[in-house]
Design a protein around this motif. Structure first.
Motif, mmCIF file in Angstrom:
data_model
loop_
_atom_site.group_PDB
_atom_site.id
_atom_site.type_symbol
_atom_site.label_atom_id
_atom_site.label_comp_id
_atom_site.label_asym_id
_atom_site.label_seq_id
_atom_site.Cartn_x
_atom_site.Cartn_y
_atom_site.Cartn_z
ATOM 1 N N ALA A 178 -18.040 -49.957 38.566
ATOM 2 C CA ALA A 178 -19.182 -49.260 38.318
ATOM 3 C C ALA A 178 -20.302 -50.010 37.355
ATOM 4 N N PHE A 179 -19.864 -50.704 36.471
ATOM 5 C CA PHE A 179 -20.997 -51.549 35.973
ATOM 6 C C PHE A 179 -21.631 -52.469 36.562
ATOM 7 N N LYS A 180 -20.605 -53.272 37.676
ATOM 8 C CA LYS A 180 -21.289 -54.436 38.445
ATOM 9 C C LYS A 180 -22.319 -53.710 39.499
ATOM 10 N N TYR A 181 -22.249 -52.645 40.026
ATOM 11 C CA TYR A 181 -23.156 -52.022 41.030
ATOM 12 C C TYR A 181 -23.983 -50.689 40.358
ATOM 13 N N ARG A 182 -23.641 -50.492 39.126
ATOM 14 C CA ARG A 182 -24.562 -49.260 38.514
ATOM 15 C C ARG A 182 -24.271 -48.125 39.335
ATOM 16 N N ASN A 183 -23.187 -47.803 39.354
ATOM 17 C CA ASN A 183 -22.689 -46.604 40.272
ATOM 18 C C ASN A 183 -21.405 -46.076 39.891
ATOM 19 N N PRO A 184 -21.410 -44.599 40.033
ATOM 20 C CA PRO A 184 -20.249 -43.968 39.395
ATOM 21 C C PRO A 184 -18.960 -44.085 40.584
ATOM 22 N N ALA A 185 -17.832 -44.515 39.843
ATOM 23 C CA ALA A 185 -16.584 -44.712 40.488
ATOM 24 C C ALA A 185 -15.485 -43.460 40.495
ATOM 25 N N MET A 186 -14.962 -43.337 41.628
ATOM 26 C CA MET A 186 -13.923 -42.468 41.355
ATOM 27 C C MET A 186 -12.475 -42.706 41.557
ATOM 28 N N ILE A 187 -11.381 -42.527 40.696
ATOM 29 C CA ILE A 187 -10.133 -42.698 41.084
ATOM 30 C C ILE A 187 -9.617 -41.603 41.516
ATOM 31 N N LEU A 188 -9.409 -41.560 42.873
ATOM 32 C CA LEU A 188 -8.708 -40.227 43.697
ATOM 33 C C LEU A 188 -7.290 -40.434 43.819
ATOM 34 N N SER A 189 -6.637 -39.651 42.773
ATOM 35 C CA SER A 189 -5.482 -39.590 42.602
ATOM 36 C C SER A 189 -4.642 -37.965 43.281
ATOM 37 N N ASP A 190 -3.554 -38.063 42.956
ATOM 38 C CA ASP A 190 -3.115 -36.767 43.456
ATOM 39 C C ASP A 190 -1.871 -36.335 42.545
ATOM 40 N N GLY A 191 -1.249 -35.125 42.753
ATOM 41 C CA GLY A 191 -0.424 -34.376 41.633
ATOM 42 C C GLY A 191 0.784 -35.367 41.899
ATOM 43 N N VAL A 192 1.326 -35.907 42.874
ATOM 44 C CA VAL A 192 2.279 -36.767 42.904
ATOM 45 C C VAL A 192 2.313 -38.058 41.935
ATOM 46 N N ILE A 193 1.298 -38.679 41.993
ATOM 47 C CA ILE A 193 1.073 -39.813 41.380
ATOM 48 C C ILE A 193 0.618 -39.625 39.821
ATOM 49 N N GLY A 194 -0.062 -38.507 39.535
ATOM 50 C CA GLY A 194 -0.437 -37.913 38.258
ATOM 51 C C GLY A 194 0.881 -37.604 37.537
ATOM 52 N N GLN A 195 1.838 -36.675 38.288
ATOM 53 C CA GLN A 195 2.999 -36.302 37.621
ATOM 54 C C GLN A 195 4.415 -37.157 37.599
ATOM 55 N N MET A 196 4.709 -38.055 38.321
ATOM 56 C CA MET A 196 5.546 -38.919 38.522
ATOM 57 C C MET A 196 5.736 -40.072 37.317
ATOM 58 N N MET A 197 6.712 -40.434 37.064
ATOM 59 C CA MET A 197 6.941 -41.489 36.210
ATOM 60 C C MET A 197 7.553 -42.682 36.879
ATOM 61 N N GLU A 198 6.910 -43.909 36.264
ATOM 62 C CA GLU A 198 7.361 -45.086 36.861
ATOM 63 C C GLU A 198 7.200 -46.236 35.893
ATOM 64 N N LYS A 199 7.851 -47.229 36.118
ATOM 65 C CA LYS A 199 7.484 -48.445 35.017
ATOM 66 C C LYS A 199 6.164 -48.920 35.019
ATOM 67 N N VAL A 200 5.543 -49.081 34.093
ATOM 68 C CA VAL A 200 4.204 -49.617 33.948
ATOM 69 C C VAL A 200 4.094 -50.738 33.057
ATOM 70 N N GLU A 201 3.427 -51.800 33.213
ATOM 71 C CA GLU A 201 2.869 -52.979 32.378
ATOM 72 C C GLU A 201 1.568 -52.840 31.948
ATOM 73 N N PHE A 202 1.297 -52.955 30.702
ATOM 74 C CA PHE A 202 -0.072 -52.998 29.992
ATOM 75 C C PHE A 202 -0.499 -54.217 29.685
ATOM 76 N N ASP A 203 -1.743 -54.485 29.730
ATOM 77 C CA ASP A 203 -2.224 -55.435 29.108
ATOM 78 C C ASP A 203 -2.599 -55.330 27.725
ATOM 79 N N GLU A 204 -2.954 -56.294 26.893
ATOM 80 C CA GLU A 204 -3.340 -56.296 25.488
ATOM 81 C C GLU A 204 -4.584 -55.232 25.375
ATOM 82 N N TYR A 205 -4.756 -55.015 24.081
ATOM 83 C CA TYR A 205 -6.058 -53.879 23.886
ATOM 84 C C TYR A 205 -7.304 -54.940 23.944
ATOM 85 N N LYS A 206 -8.438 -54.506 24.581
ATOM 86 C CA LYS A 206 -9.470 -55.063 24.543
ATOM 87 C C LYS A 206 -10.526 -54.487 23.747
#
Lengths: 360, 184
Positions: free
Chosen positions: A160-188
């Motif tokens: 979005a910042f590289k191109y000065r353009n709005p970006a959308m994350i198009l997800s759905d109820g499956v990905i939103g509601q399901m639980m999986e393992k996730v790894e996070f980076d350090e806080y920036k």
């Protein structure tokens, strides 16, 4: 070391936003994505990173708060689900016209209208082909796992910042509601005022004596000027199409048939590929990760190799039009999908492949 | 190793949290996991179910139509999911409120009277952990050590004093599970 957690997609988006140094979230609750704001409110980032989290009075207000925040060079985002995203379309068009970066998350539910709260992918056209008025495009990312919900927050802001353009994350109820393992980076850390001014010379950060005013607007009353702005936008979209296509393939090397699917449909289809392979059917999966820019060329490259392509979407057949454009009539393309919040099973998809593509 | 499970019952029985504890135990064991709830307009007293997958390999579809194991906690769920067990698979159910007992002969059927046992233990809320214990007794896919870690991760810290009681319930579930043979 990256931190490992078990989380819902919606919760993961929220934590990823805080960790990426996002400045502000503005939203309004709607199922199936209310956990995004709930998680943000529970994590209280205003006490740690200084991120603002605000429940606006409506989706219309949220998107206009993004317009203001983005205009001042801040990293701002919102999330909603289909009917709420429809309400935001005017603001999204303005933000695209004014060339401002921001991130909008759509956790899609079944429509049209108020619809259902169950998962769907029926907002593909709205996300990819417009939605609001005027010739504009969003950068659209389609996560297919909870980990990608995390990773795409950062990617969406970067693009979005590289191109000065709005970006959308198009997800759905499956990905939103399901639980999986996730790894996070350090806080920036969030950008400082100096960093914002240095990185975003176009932003309305207060006029110093050394430069002219920065004007953020989507209004160009003279047609000549408006056309000039349109030509500039189209050149940008062309550059994005050339440089930013992302996709993933699974067992495509020897494939005689191809399934094309994004988001949660790609997860279901991956299992269908496994079922079909056990039966000796040589099928592969191509998963577009960016829906704009769409992998036209990359799908088109399979026209000499495969005998048929099945698109699998939780809608009446939307992305299938782009797949047909990609293959230019050289290969048979059919669509299979359930609608209105119903989810295909891996077996149903595999049957559809046999009936519509192999036997059809 | 891959285990595909559906847990189904009434909302309020702890179906989703039982699934979460099982999934978290898998994470602690170093496995790939997915937890996919039904999230319709459901409420306490309505039906609730969750699909949990534990696997050594990356998981493709989190949505399934047949399962290695079904854990069934009310009649509506029995009607819906008995037929969804893979041939040779496992069905575990609580007899409380069940009017039509499972009748398939091509699957292994076990009964755990967790509702009654939870009353005996004077802690209705441990019901789902009794059921989980029964399941873990049958399917030794996660070590008890990792189950306790998963339990700790799943519960907010203010509830951590309840862990010993839950551990007791898990062990009790393993003791009271009984195999059922379907008669003609």
């Amino acid at each position: 070391m990256r931190e490992l957690k078990l989380m819902k997609g919606n919760e993961a988006i929220a934590e990823a936003a805080i960790r990426y140094g996002v400045d502000g979230y503005f939203g309004y609750p709607i199922t199936p994505q209310s956990e995004v704001m709930e998680t943000l409110m529970a994590m209280r980032p205003w006490e740690t990173t200084g991120m603002v989290v605000l429940q606006a009075e409506s989706e219309v207000a949220s998107i206009n708060m993004l317009y203001g925040g983005a205009g001042s060079g801040k990293r701002v985002m919102t999330s909603s689900s289909s009917p709420g995203i429809s309400l935001m379309q005017e603001g999204i068009s303005y933000i695209a016209g004014a060339e401002l970066p921001c991130v909008i998350v759509n956790v899609v539910r079944g429509g049209p209208g108020l619809g259902t709260i169950q998962p769907s992918q029926s907002d593909y056209f709205q996300a990819v082909k417009g939605g609001g008025h005027g010739d504009y495009k969003l950068i659209v990312l389609a996560p297919s796992s909870v980990q990608e919900m995390v990773d795409f927050v950062g990617l969406a802001f970067d693009l979005a910042f590289k191109y000065r353009n709005p970006a959308m994350i198009l997800s759905d109820g499956v990905i939103g509601q399901m639980m999986e393992k996730v790894e996070f980076d350090e806080y920036k850390p969030r950008w400082t005022r100096e960093e914002i001014i240095a990185k975003n010379p176009w932003a309305a950060t207060g006029k110093p004596p050394t430069r002219e005013r920065n004007i953020i607007t989507s209004l160009h009353l003279q047609a000549v000027d408006q056309e000039k702005q349109n030509i500039k936008l189209q050149a940008k979209y062309k550059e994005i199409q050339e440089k930013e296509v992302r996709y993933e393939t699974y067992l495509c090397d020897d494939a005689e048939y191809l399934i094309v699917a994004f988001g949660s449909s790609a997860r279901i289809s991956k299992k269908s590929v496994e079922i079909a392979r056990e039966k000796g059917i040589k099928v592969g999966l191509l998963r577009p990760i960016t829906l704009f820019p769409f992998p036209y060329k990359e799908i088109g490259a399979y026209t000499d190799q495969v005998k048929g392509i099945l698109t699998v979407e939780m809608n009446a057949g939307q992305m299938v039009e782009d797949v047909r454009l990609a293959v230019e009539g050289k290969v048979k393309v059919e669509h299979y999908g359930r609608m209105g919040g119903m989810i295909s099973s891996p077996d149903e998809v595999e049957n559809a492949l046999e009936e519509l593509i192999i036997g059809g | 190793m891959k285990e595909e499970i559906i847990i189904a019952g009434f909302g309020g029985q702890g179906v989703l949290s039982m699934g979460k504890i099982l999934a978290y135990s898998g994470v602690m064991q170093g496995m790939e996991v997915s937890w996919m709830p039904s999230y319709g307009p459901e409420m306490r007293g309505g039906t609730a179910n969750v699909t949990v997958i534990l696997s050594d390999e990356p998981i493709s579809s989190p949505i399934l139509h047949e399962f290695d194991t079904a854990i069934i906690l009310n009649q509506q769920s029995m009607d819906k999911f008995e037929k969804a067990v893979k041939p040779g698979g496992t069905l575990i159910y609580d007899g409380n409120g069940i009017t039509h007992h499972p009748s398939r002969k091509d699957i292994n059927i076990y009964r755990v009277d967790a509702t009654a046992e939870a009353v005996k233990m004077r802690s209705v809320k441990t019901f789902n952990m009794i059921v989980l214990g029964a399941y873990l007794k049958l399917k030794n896919i996660v070590d008890m050590e990792n189950v306790l870690k998963g339990l700790k991760k799943s519960l907010p810290e203010r509830h951590h004093h309840l862990i010993p009681m839950n551990e007791k319930a898990i062990l009790r579930g393993g003791e009271i599970i009984q195999e059922i043979s379907v008669v003609e």
